[in-house]
Design a protein around this motif. Structure first.
Motif, PDB file in Angstrom:
ATOM      1  N   ASP A  58       0.847  -1.190   0.000  1.00  9.87           N
ATOM      2  CA  ASP A  58       0.000   0.000   0.000  1.00  9.87           C
ATOM      3  C   ASP A  58       0.885   1.244   0.000  1.00  9.87           C
ATOM      4  O   ASP A  58       2.109   1.153  -0.162  1.00  9.87           O
ATOM      5  N   THR A  59       0.297   2.407   0.209  1.00  8.16           N
ATOM      6  CA  THR A  59       1.054   3.662   0.140  1.00  8.16           C
ATOM      7  C   THR A  59       2.080   3.803   1.267  1.00  8.16           C
ATOM      8  O   THR A  59       3.007   4.596   1.170  1.00  8.16           O
ATOM      9  N   ALA A  89      -0.239   0.156  -4.445  1.00  6.40           N
ATOM     10  CA  ALA A  89       0.411   1.427  -4.783  1.00  6.40           C
ATOM     11  C   ALA A  89       1.817   1.171  -5.309  1.00  6.40           C
ATOM     12  O   ALA A  89       2.305   1.878  -6.183  1.00  6.40           O
TER      13      ALA A  89
END
Length: 228
Positions: free
Chosen positions: A135-136, A171
């Motif tokens: 993820d980010t 991401a």
């Protein structure tokens, strides 16, 4: 060596592996004594300690962790129950090496990738290509095996890699594969597929953060080497 026909119950209490473990801790026991506790019993011909010594004379602990139950059952005195006990212990040990209390562990470095994947990849006799979708915050959303190749080659296409990443709404991604030879030095093909993944990632809007090659007790980071 102890007489094979002496039962462990006939040994003095302070000499029995279980009693020694309770009194002095597991670290005070030899490999064969620890294995004898796992095996629990021997056979009519030998006690558990002698059986464990014989098993370890054929396979050292590292080799023993790699063989499957069918191979274990080829050892005289090791039947299905004991083979399963041995396999279960080593599997727990492997899982402990990668266990984290956080439901979404974070990847901060190539060493994090290595520590997570090495316990499994070190036993693979074929090149295995794995993708970590992040993820980010660089937390792992999911880990996927993209392909399993031959003894010294693994063919993977960018579309397979980014198909998984898109499905996970990743991401970023990190990919890794092992070299069964033990040498993590990248091949020309390794560098080429890394460049293709970088370019595809730019188009897809999903960054390839690193491509880590895992060898025997060491690893190679494409990012640290300047290929990303």
């Amino acid at each position: 060596m102890e007489n094979c026909n002496i039962r462990i119950l006939d040994m003095r209490k302070e000499e029995r592996p279980r009693n020694r473990l309770m009194d002095k801790g597991a670290g005070s026991l030899s490999d064969s004594e620890l294995l004898s506790i796992i095996l629990r019993t021997g056979s009519k011909k030998e006690n558990a300690i002698n059986l464990a010594q014989r098993v370890l004379s054929q396979y050292n602990p590292k080799e023993l962790s790699r063989i499957d139950t069918q191979q274990l059952m080829k050892i005289s005195g090791i039947k299905m129950s004991k083979a399963c006990q041995i396999a279960a212990v080593f599997e727990i040990a492997r899982r402990l090496e990668t266990f984290v209390s956080d439901d979404k562990p974070k990847i901060n470095s190539p060493e994090d990738v290595y520590r997570r994947l090495y316990p499994y990849m070190r036993e693979s006799k074929r090149e295995t290509f794995i993708e970590l979708s992040l993820d980010t915050k660089n937390q792992i959303i999911r880990e996927d095996t993209i392909s399993i190749g031959s003894l010294n080659a693994n063919i993977v296409h960018p579309r397979e890699v980014f198909k998984v990443a898109l499905m996970q709404s990743a991401a970023h991604i990190i990919v890794a594969h092992n070299h069964p030879s033990g040498d993590p030095t990248p091949s020309r093909e390794d560098i080429e597929i890394t460049k293709k993944l970088v370019e595809t990632g730019k188009i897809m809007g999903i960054d390839l953060l690193d491509h880590v090659i895992i060898g025997d007790c060491r690893h190679f980071s494409m990012k640290e080497a300047g290929h990303i």
